[in-house]
Design an enzyme around this catalytic site. Structure first.
Site, PDB file in Angstrom:
ATOM      1  N   GLU A  58       9.726  -4.291  10.113  1.00 10.63           N
ATOM      2  CA  GLU A  58      10.132  -3.005   9.526  1.00 10.63           C
ATOM      3  C   GLU A  58      10.721  -2.077  10.583  1.00 10.63           C
ATOM      4  OE1 GLU A  58       7.298  -1.102   6.938  1.00 10.63           O
ATOM      5  OE2 GLU A  58       8.524   0.717   6.788  1.00 10.63           O
TER       6      GLU A  58
ATOM      7  N   ASP B 148       0.844  -1.200   0.000  1.00  9.20           N
ATOM      8  CA  ASP B 148       0.000   0.000   0.000  1.00  9.20           C
ATOM      9  C   ASP B 148       0.880   1.251   0.000  1.00  9.20           C
ATOM     10  OD1 ASP B 148       0.859  -0.208   2.608  1.00  9.20           O
ATOM     11  OD2 ASP B 148      -1.123   0.067   3.527  1.00  9.20           O
ATOM     12  N   SER B 149       2.226   1.048  -0.016  1.00  6.18           N
ATOM     13  CA  SER B 149       3.145   2.161  -0.272  1.00  6.18           C
ATOM     14  C   SER B 149       2.855   2.772  -1.636  1.00  6.18           C
ATOM     15  CB  SER B 149       4.596   1.680  -0.209  1.00  6.18           C
ATOM     16  OG  SER B 149       4.786   0.541  -1.029  1.00  6.18           O
TER      17      SER B 149
ATOM     18  N   LYS C  33      -1.118  -9.410   2.799  1.00  3.30           N
ATOM     19  CA  LYS C  33      -0.327  -8.954   3.956  1.00  3.30           C
ATOM     20  C   LYS C  33      -1.162  -7.973   4.761  1.00  3.30           C
ATOM     21  CE  LYS C  33       3.338  -5.972   3.675  1.00  3.30           C
ATOM     22  NZ  LYS C  33       2.834  -4.854   4.508  1.00  3.30           N
TER      23      LYS C  33
ATOM     24  N   GLU D 142      -1.067  -5.540   8.651  1.00  4.75           N
ATOM     25  CA  GLU D 142      -0.203  -4.984   9.700  1.00  4.75           C
ATOM     26  C   GLU D 142      -0.795  -5.243  11.082  1.00  4.75           C
ATOM     27  OE1 GLU D 142       0.467  -0.821   8.875  1.00  4.75           O
ATOM     28  OE2 GLU D 142       1.211  -1.244   6.848  1.00  4.75           O
TER      29      GLU D 142
ATOM     30  N   ASP E 131      -1.050  -6.142  -0.301  1.00  3.02           N
ATOM     31  CA  ASP E 131      -1.353  -5.528   0.994  1.00  3.02           C
ATOM     32  C   ASP E 131      -2.852  -5.300   1.182  1.00  3.02           C
ATOM     33  OD1 ASP E 131       0.613  -5.023   2.859  1.00  3.02           O
ATOM     34  OD2 ASP E 131       1.300  -3.170   1.909  1.00  3.02           O
TER      35      ASP E 131
HETATM   36  O1  KIV Z   1       3.586  -1.111   1.567  1.00  4.89           O
HETATM   37  C1  KIV Z   1       4.756  -1.514   1.530  1.00  4.89           C
HETATM   38  O2  KIV Z   1       5.512  -1.270   0.571  1.00  4.89           O
HETATM   39  C2  KIV Z   1       5.245  -2.288   2.656  1.00  4.89           C
HETATM   40  C3  KIV Z   1       6.717  -2.516   2.739  1.00  4.89           C
HETATM   41  C4  KIV Z   1       7.374  -1.282   3.213  1.00  4.89           C
HETATM   42  C5  KIV Z   1       7.046  -3.693   3.574  1.00  4.89           C
HETATM   43  O3  KIV Z   1       4.488  -2.676   3.490  1.00  4.89           O
END
Ligand code: KIV
Length: 275
Positions: free
Chosen positions: A182, A44-45, A113, A115, A83
């Site tokens: 992280e 989600d970056s 993924k 968090e 994510d």
């Molecule tokens: O969203 C993302 O790119 C991430 C990485 C920084 C692990 O969660």
């Protein structure tokens, strides 16, 4: 054969480091797949790197599905992890399961993924019970940036370090197949890696983890809004791109592009009939 959760587990057992990068589009994913990357994270970056938000909070399920499906189309061997965006799973197990299912069905993910530690274990259990692999994410979890008060290294005090260890054990117990660590001290990440049976993937967590992940624009020098200390620039693609853009602008303004070899022809007698 496509990489799967088994590839991750076997890598840990055989002591082979796992390579992972973020990607958000078809052509970048294809290049990474051809280069032999083990896994791609559609992070989600993308809220920062592709959409220009200042954090990941505004990223939607539709954003993740749109970019995730493009990445999946660009891969043949690489495993694709997508994510779960902010508030797509924190609310309850039902939302978590429905949204994880959408990332698998519509985004064509190999895993999702999310968090968090103990607080999201019920969601991890619900998702994995439906046959969807879950990668957990601990330490500096960007969706909680407002609670952390900025991008700070996590787990430096004894209490904070203990909490991350307990969270790591809890997500493993809940069924996660791997965990991203992280921005935590390298020695803490090594300790967690030794304690866990599942692989750890580090980002800003030293080289004692079972694998590494980086945001691809960071490792290619393509994103200058924020450059984390841990991000090694493997190539200065940002400068190469800027120079190419400037050359294009110059050639267009001087009329030297397009040249003969970039041009389609028509027979003179056909052309003559048009005047
Ligand atoms: O969203 C993302 O790119 C991430 C990485 C920084 C692990 O969660």
């Amino acid at each position: 054969m496509k990489n799967t959760v088994r590839t991750f587990q076997m890598a840990k057992e055989e002591g082979r480091k796992i390579s992972m990068l973020t990607a958000y589009d078809y052509s970048t994913a294809k290049l990474m797949d051809e280069a032999g990357i083990d896994a791609i994270l559609v992070g989600d970056s993308l809220g920062n790197t592709m959409l220009g938000y200042e954090d990941t909070v505004s990223v939607t399920m539709e954003d993740m599905i749109h970019h995730g499906a493009a990445v999946a189309r660009g891969t043949s061997k690489t495993m694709v992890v997508i994510d779960m965006p902010f508030m797509s799973y924190q609310t309850n197990e039902y939302d978590a399961l429905v949204n994880a299912g959408r990332l698998m069905k519509e985004g064509r993910a190999g895993a999702v993924k999310l968090e968090g530690g103990q607080s999201v274990c019920p969601q991890i259990k619900a998702i994995t019970s439906a046959g969807i692999p879950v990668m957990a994410h601990l330490g500096l979890t960007p969706q909680s940036i407002n609670a952390f008060g900025g991008n700070r290294v996590q787990g430096k005090s004894e209490e904070a370090a203990r909490k991350i260890i307990e969270d790591a054990m809890a997500v493993q117990e809940a069924g996660a197949f791997a965990v991203v660590l992280e921005c935590i001290p390298a020695k803490l990440a090594t300790l967690i890696t030794e304690k866990l049976a599942i692989p750890t993937i580090g980002i800003g967590a030293g080289n004692g983890c079972d694998g590494q992940v980086l945001v691809y624009q960071d490792m290619l020098g393509m994103f200058s809004d924020y450059i984390p200390k841990f991000a090694k620039k493997f190539a200065d693609v940002g400068t190469v791109m800027k120079n190419a853009f400037a050359d294009y602008i110059k050639e267009v303004s001087e009329g030297t592009y397009p040249a003969e070899e970039h041009t389609f022809k028509i027979d003179d007698d056909v052309l003559g009939k048009l005047y």
